[in-house]
Design a protein around this motif. Structure first.
Motif, mmCIF file in Angstrom:
data_model
loop_
_atom_site.group_PDB
_atom_site.id
_atom_site.type_symbol
_atom_site.label_atom_id
_atom_site.label_comp_id
_atom_site.label_asym_id
_atom_site.label_seq_id
_atom_site.Cartn_x
_atom_site.Cartn_y
_atom_site.Cartn_z
ATOM 1 N N GLY A 190 0.767 4.123 -15.514
ATOM 2 C CA GLY A 190 1.852 4.511 -15.561
ATOM 3 C C GLY A 190 2.292 5.883 -15.073
ATOM 4 O O GLY A 190 1.428 6.519 -14.927
ATOM 5 N N VAL A 191 3.456 5.781 -14.345
ATOM 6 C CA VAL A 191 3.931 6.884 -13.406
ATOM 7 C C VAL A 191 5.269 7.366 -14.078
ATOM 8 O O VAL A 191 6.050 6.582 -14.268
ATOM 9 C CB VAL A 191 3.852 6.632 -11.951
ATOM 10 N N ALA A 196 8.180 15.399 -10.076
ATOM 11 C CA ALA A 196 8.005 15.202 -8.785
ATOM 12 C C ALA A 196 6.619 14.616 -8.285
ATOM 13 O O ALA A 196 5.763 14.766 -8.789
ATOM 14 C CB ALA A 196 8.017 16.639 -8.117
ATOM 15 N N GLY A 197 6.732 13.944 -7.239
ATOM 16 C CA GLY A 197 5.359 13.423 -6.609
ATOM 17 C C GLY A 197 4.830 12.148 -7.115
ATOM 18 O O GLY A 197 3.863 11.641 -7.101
ATOM 19 N N TRP A 198 6.003 11.504 -8.042
ATOM 20 C CA TRP A 198 5.469 10.245 -8.383
ATOM 21 C C TRP A 198 4.972 9.120 -7.426
ATOM 22 O O TRP A 198 4.271 8.334 -7.817
ATOM 23 C CB TRP A 198 6.584 9.777 -9.537
ATOM 24 N N VAL A 199 5.658 9.152 -6.426
ATOM 25 C CA VAL A 199 5.188 8.237 -5.451
ATOM 26 C C VAL A 199 3.808 8.223 -5.081
ATOM 27 O O VAL A 199 3.026 7.328 -4.702
ATOM 28 C CB VAL A 199 6.212 8.265 -4.211
ATOM 29 N N ASP A 200 3.316 9.477 -4.736
ATOM 30 C CA ASP A 200 1.861 9.873 -4.643
ATOM 31 C C ASP A 200 0.960 9.228 -5.662
ATOM 32 O O ASP A 200 -0.129 8.688 -5.070
ATOM 33 C CB ASP A 200 1.786 11.252 -4.442
ATOM 34 N N GLY A 207 -5.072 2.823 -3.925
ATOM 35 C CA GLY A 207 -6.124 3.183 -2.938
ATOM 36 C C GLY A 207 -5.423 3.425 -1.507
ATOM 37 O O GLY A 207 -5.791 3.410 -0.554
ATOM 38 N N GLY A 208 -3.991 4.213 -1.754
ATOM 39 C CA GLY A 208 -3.557 4.469 -0.619
ATOM 40 C C GLY A 208 -2.527 3.908 -0.048
ATOM 41 O O GLY A 208 -1.806 4.321 0.864
ATOM 42 N N ARG A 209 -2.864 2.241 -0.390
ATOM 43 C CA ARG A 209 -1.797 1.337 0.314
ATOM 44 C C ARG A 209 -0.289 1.493 -0.251
ATOM 45 O O ARG A 209 0.654 1.290 0.683
ATOM 46 C CB ARG A 209 -2.424 0.308 0.180
ATOM 47 N N GLY A 210 -0.020 1.722 -1.420
ATOM 48 C CA GLY A 210 1.285 1.495 -1.885
ATOM 49 C C GLY A 210 1.124 -0.017 -2.777
ATOM 50 O O GLY A 210 0.295 -0.874 -2.370
ATOM 51 N N ALA A 211 2.131 -0.133 -3.252
ATOM 52 C CA ALA A 211 2.209 -1.620 -3.997
ATOM 53 C C ALA A 211 2.700 -2.518 -3.248
ATOM 54 O O ALA A 211 3.352 -2.327 -2.362
ATOM 55 C CB ALA A 211 3.496 -1.268 -5.380
ATOM 56 N N ASP A 212 2.068 -3.723 -3.411
ATOM 57 C CA ASP A 212 2.550 -4.979 -2.568
ATOM 58 C C ASP A 212 4.048 -5.567 -2.855
ATOM 59 O O ASP A 212 4.802 -5.813 -1.891
ATOM 60 C CB ASP A 212 1.624 -6.000 -2.804
ATOM 61 N N VAL A 213 4.256 -5.324 -4.157
ATOM 62 C CA VAL A 213 5.713 -5.610 -4.703
ATOM 63 C C VAL A 213 6.157 -4.618 -5.511
ATOM 64 O O VAL A 213 5.581 -4.089 -6.413
ATOM 65 C CB VAL A 213 5.575 -6.969 -5.290
ATOM 66 N N VAL A 214 7.510 -4.222 -5.223
ATOM 67 C CA VAL A 214 8.240 -3.624 -6.131
ATOM 68 C C VAL A 214 9.444 -4.260 -6.772
ATOM 69 O O VAL A 214 10.127 -4.955 -5.987
ATOM 70 C CB VAL A 214 9.107 -2.246 -5.459
#
Length: 329
Positions: A190-191, A196-200, A207-214
């Protein structure tokens, strides 16, 4: 009968409880004594006069109803008075004591599923399933970020994505209470996007990649920020803009090729108009899962029909979780 009418575009004060004639079912229709009517963001936009598809005022809103068949029109053989049903009224009219439904769109409601719960499985349930099907990578273990994760669609989307095979579901919401609900429904992380910094934190969870689907229905700055948390070759799926802003600027579009990002959209209007078999079969599956306890349908404390303005104010103020419902009978 009593009904809630939007007198003219504007604030919640434009919602008035009035007396109108009880409708009669036409050929191929059933008349439903409404027990629960769903409240959706489109209702708020229609009330404010900013919904993309214009309506003529005065107007009775509400596209979701659940209740008991009171009468049937000519040519209706598979439903009779007393049957428990739930269905969609694309033209509105659900905020009322009675509403007509096309018999083919009146889904039989199994015993054991309440009327309020049933409304959560109509627009929100069908949308959640349609969203996951629109992004087939979810079924291949993709990581998923869901904004407004404690809302009507979000609460179901968490569960549908997990059942479909999502590798990790990240729930994004604006308070710790909402995130607690999202976790209880199966979210892995959960974020809080009010911080501030929620994307981080989204990147950290993947693992540093980011989400595959938003999956996003908020729009505005939140949508633009969510693209920063999207993995290379990732997909942003848009299904609304509750903030009132699309959030897709020319700068955002020009940046898509840098990481091979793509943007797609989903609207329930398309399957409703073109895929009635999908709608029927999907509703049957959702009802079956809910009845078995495999799909939870959180419902916010219901509002009485006469208090529709309070329901709109609560939803518009982001003070609700799960499905918002008007109880009618």
């Amino acid at each position: 009968m009593k009904a809630i009418q939007i007198v003219s575009p504007g604030s919640v004060e434009q919602l008035r409880l009035i007396d109108v004639p009880t409708p009669k079912p036409g050929p191929g229709e059933v008349l439903v004594r409404v027990h629960a009517a769903g409240v959706n963001y489109m209702d708020l936009l229609q009330r404010a006069g900013v919904y993309p598809a214009p309506v003529t005022y005065p107007f009775v809103p509400g596209v979701e109803v659940a209740g008991v068949v009171e009468a049937v029109g000519a040519g209706v053989d598979d439903l009779a008075k007393g049957a428990r049903v739930a269905g969609l009224r694309a033209s509105g009219g659900g905020y009322a004591e009675y509403a007509t439904l096309p018999a083919q769109q009146a889904a039989r409601l199994p015993d054991g599923i309440g009327y309020a719960e049933a409304t959560a499985l109509l627009v929100q349930g069908l949308t959640a399933q349609g969203l996951v099907e629109s992004a087939p990578e979810v079924q291949r273990g993709a990581s998923v970020l869901i904004t407004a994760a404690a809302g009507g669609v979000g609460a179901l989307l968490i569960q549908v994505a997990k059942r479909a095979g999502a590798g990790k579901v990240i729930a994004a919401a604006s308070s710790e209470d909402k995130l607690a609900l999202a976790r209880s429904l199966g979210a892995d992380v959960g974020v809080n996007y009010a911080e501030a910094g929620w994307v981080d934190r989204v990147r950290e969870a993947t693992g540093g990649r980011g989400a595959d689907v938003v999956f996003d229905a908020v729009g505005g700055e939140l949508r633009a920020a969510s693209l920063e948390g999207l993995a290379p070759r990732g997909r942003l799926v848009i299904y609304g803009a509750a903030s009132g802003s699309l959030g897709i600027t020319e700068a955002v579009v020009s940046g898509l090729p840098v990481k091979n990002h793509s943007i797609s959209g989903f609207s329930l209007y398309v399957p409703l108009a073109e895929e009635p078999a999908w709608v029927s079969s999907t509703l049957a599956t959702l009802f079956k899962l809910a009845l078995a306890g495999s799909l939870r349908t959180p419902v916010h404390a219901p509002f009485a029909l006469a208090h529709a303005a309070e329901a709109h104010a609560a939803m518009g103020g982001r003070n609700t979780t799960g499905k918002v419902v008007l109880t009618v009978a």
